[in-house]
Design a protein around this motif. Sequence first.
Motif, short mmCIF file in Angstrom:
data_model
loop_
_atom_site.label_atom_id
_atom_site.label_comp_id
_atom_site.label_asym_id
_atom_site.label_seq_id
_atom_site.Cartn_x
_atom_site.Cartn_y
_atom_site.Cartn_z
N GLY A 183 0.79 -1.22 0.00
CA GLY A 183 0.00 0.00 0.00
C GLY A 183 0.82 1.27 0.00
N ARG A 184 2.09 1.18 -0.48
CA ARG A 184 2.97 2.37 -0.48
C ARG A 184 2.62 3.27 -1.66
N LEU A 185 1.91 4.33 -1.36
CA LEU A 185 1.56 5.33 -2.36
C LEU A 185 2.57 6.47 -2.24
N THR A 186 3.66 6.34 -2.98
CA THR A 186 4.72 7.34 -2.90
C THR A 186 4.26 8.65 -3.52
N LYS A 187 5.05 9.68 -3.28
CA LYS A 187 4.72 10.99 -3.82
C LYS A 187 4.66 10.95 -5.35
N GLU A 188 5.58 10.18 -5.96
CA GLU A 188 5.61 10.08 -7.42
C GLU A 188 4.36 9.38 -7.95
N ARG A 189 3.93 8.33 -7.26
CA ARG A 189 2.72 7.62 -7.67
C ARG A 189 1.49 8.49 -7.50
N LEU A 190 1.42 9.21 -6.39
CA LEU A 190 0.27 10.09 -6.16
C LEU A 190 0.24 11.21 -7.20
N LYS A 191 1.40 11.70 -7.58
CA LYS A 191 1.46 12.73 -8.62
C LYS A 191 0.85 12.21 -9.92
N PHE A 192 1.21 10.98 -10.29
CA PHE A 192 0.65 10.40 -11.51
C PHE A 192 -0.87 10.30 -11.42
N ILE A 193 -1.38 9.82 -10.28
CA ILE A 193 -2.82 9.67 -10.11
C ILE A 193 -3.52 11.03 -10.17
N ALA A 194 -2.94 12.03 -9.48
CA ALA A 194 -3.54 13.36 -9.47
C ALA A 194 -3.59 13.95 -10.87
N GLU A 195 -2.50 13.81 -11.61
CA GLU A 195 -2.48 14.35 -12.97
C GLU A 195 -3.43 13.59 -13.89
N SER A 196 -3.54 12.27 -13.68
CA SER A 196 -4.43 11.46 -14.51
C SER A 196 -5.89 11.80 -14.26
N CYS A 197 -6.22 12.21 -13.03
CA CYS A 197 -7.61 12.58 -12.73
C CYS A 197 -8.09 13.68 -13.66
N GLY A 198 -7.21 14.66 -13.92
CA GLY A 198 -7.57 15.73 -14.83
C GLY A 198 -7.49 15.32 -16.28
N LYS A 199 -6.42 14.63 -16.64
CA LYS A 199 -6.19 14.25 -18.04
C LYS A 199 -7.28 13.33 -18.56
N TYR A 200 -7.71 12.37 -17.73
CA TYR A 200 -8.68 11.37 -18.18
C TYR A 200 -10.07 11.56 -17.57
N GLU A 201 -10.27 12.66 -16.86
CA GLU A 201 -11.57 12.97 -16.25
C GLU A 201 -12.08 11.78 -15.43
N ILE A 202 -11.21 11.27 -14.59
CA ILE A 202 -11.56 10.13 -13.74
C ILE A 202 -12.67 10.54 -12.78
N GLY A 203 -13.68 9.70 -12.67
CA GLY A 203 -14.84 10.06 -11.86
C GLY A 203 -14.63 9.94 -10.37
N ARG A 204 -13.93 8.89 -9.95
CA ARG A 204 -13.71 8.66 -8.51
C ARG A 204 -12.62 7.62 -8.36
N LEU A 205 -12.07 7.59 -7.16
CA LEU A 205 -11.03 6.62 -6.82
C LEU A 205 -11.50 5.85 -5.60
N LYS A 206 -11.22 4.56 -5.59
CA LYS A 206 -11.66 3.70 -4.48
C LYS A 206 -10.45 3.04 -3.85
N MET A 207 -10.24 3.30 -2.56
CA MET A 207 -9.22 2.58 -1.81
C MET A 207 -9.80 1.23 -1.39
N THR A 208 -9.04 0.17 -1.57
CA THR A 208 -9.59 -1.17 -1.36
C THR A 208 -9.04 -1.83 -0.10
N THR A 209 -9.67 -2.93 0.28
CA THR A 209 -9.20 -3.69 1.45
C THR A 209 -7.96 -4.51 1.13
N CYS A 210 -7.47 -4.46 -0.09
CA CYS A 210 -6.20 -5.11 -0.45
C CYS A 210 -5.11 -4.08 -0.71
N GLN A 211 -5.26 -2.88 -0.16
CA GLN A 211 -4.26 -1.83 -0.21
C GLN A 211 -3.90 -1.41 -1.65
N SER A 212 -4.89 -1.39 -2.50
CA SER A 212 -4.69 -0.88 -3.85
C SER A 212 -5.66 0.27 -4.08
#
Length: 537
Positions: free
Chosen positions: A60-89
């Motif tokens: 479940g290590r969400l490094t700063k670099e990984r979070l940056k990618f997710i944050a940028e992708s939210c705008g680029k791909y108009e992602i509707g929502r993100l779900k944190m799971t019970t398997c740390q993904s």
Amino acid sequence: MTKDYLTGFLPDLDEFREKTIQFHKGELSVAEYKKFSGGFGSYAQRGGQKHMLRLRMAGGRLTKERLKFIAESCGKYEIGRLKMTTCQSIQLHDLEAGQLCDLMKEAWQAGMISRGGGGDFPRNVMATPLSGLQKEEYFNVMPYAVAAGEYLMGFIKTVKFPRKLKVCFSSHPENETHATFRDLGFVAGPNHTFDVYAAGGLGIKPSLGICVAKNISPDKILYYIKAMVETFVTYGNYENRARSRTRFMAEALGEDGFRQAYLKKLEEIFALHTGKAAMDSKSDEALELSEYMDLEEYKEAVRPVTKQEVPIKSHILSDERIFPQRQEGLYAVFYQPAGGILTPDQAIRLYHLIKPMEEVEIRLTPKEGLYVVNCSAAQAQVILSATKDSAQTLFETSVACIGASVCQVGIGDSQALLNACIKRVRQEGFASGVLPKIHISGCPSSCGTHQIGKIGFRGGIRQTPEGPRPAFAIFTGGCPIQGREVLADMGKLILAEDIPEFLTELGRMVEEEGMLYEEWTEKYPEKLNELIERYAG
């Protein structure tokens, strides 16, 4: 990434793209597409028009670099929502088919491989989220989880599994990752060794794990993983998917029979890779952790942070969401939006908060929350202030899978139920602990881990004089704590619309006794049963 899995996986995207096109043309059924797409960590959502993508990240290590990618992708791909799971993904939801392959490729290149994130493959390797930072833990298991995650990806294209394989590591008796009842769990001990448990799991016919080894050296974990892979392939059920998980091997062979089968495979693997047999064999697979990867490098990657800052004297540092780390002057801040659902705005806000903070990263929990770790006292106060939309009580940290409004196989709308319950319960102003954390799954798969909650709910349908209506079966008394594990049995069905009021009445009964739920239910179990009977009708 130590192994160059990316080069081997990238060509697979051409086939994935073609299958996705065929699915949207109606040339593949939902079941046919699901069987293929799961291996890429992607599923079509209910209705078949939108898609989700599950990103694996060991421990479940969400490094700063990984979070940056997710944050940028939210705008680029108009992602509707993100779900944190019970398997740390993290699952990215509401994706258009035309976006899926490009986003997947970019995620892989950013170090978040989705390959094997679903389907009959080794899944995301889990670890105690605060491992390496928690004061009371036995030892830091995070490097071993990262190593195991790297190793297991090597089986994705080389071994056909009967079903998925979940591997995890626990550093503390709280047993957040359910290491004593997973397909394969490594449980840390005070002597810096692991006890190994196998063939456990939740879902249909849940089972506690079987202890197959004690006091093993952490450097030998890959031998034990390899032995589990070979045991699963040899004895797993390829004919009946309903009985294909590892726990059914233990049922078929018996506890002693399974343990003997596993230990025989383990003995053969040790012989093949050590001593004279190894010299005579042609096996070039490295199973010694020191041979497989630079473990010190991975320890360095999750090193205890040495920066120190004198804590600011403030009442804020006594907040229940702030946890002092074992590193003097450093803190972890807990944050959990309702149901583990992160909006794109929340994800982007988190990234910009931690971007200037040296060595700060995020650890996802197996309970659909996260910790922002390695914060100084001043940084912890900034994070705390910026995350006031977090759960404020134990009840509000309740777990819920994505639910039937999104999931193809879901029966109950888990997220809608949780939101309705939180809204109703907030009106009562109960103190934290008057109601427990509840666990909600939309179907028997137990993605919401309903079988280990003090109170759990599983989606279903109840027949009424007005016809079939949405309902949830109630589970009570579950416990994941090491040495006290209890898997709850299914109780009666309560109509979904009645559950918020059921919980409200339960909270009032507990509050009237001046107790918290855990004490109350031990003293008055018959009152809980009477309440359930009344609402189950």
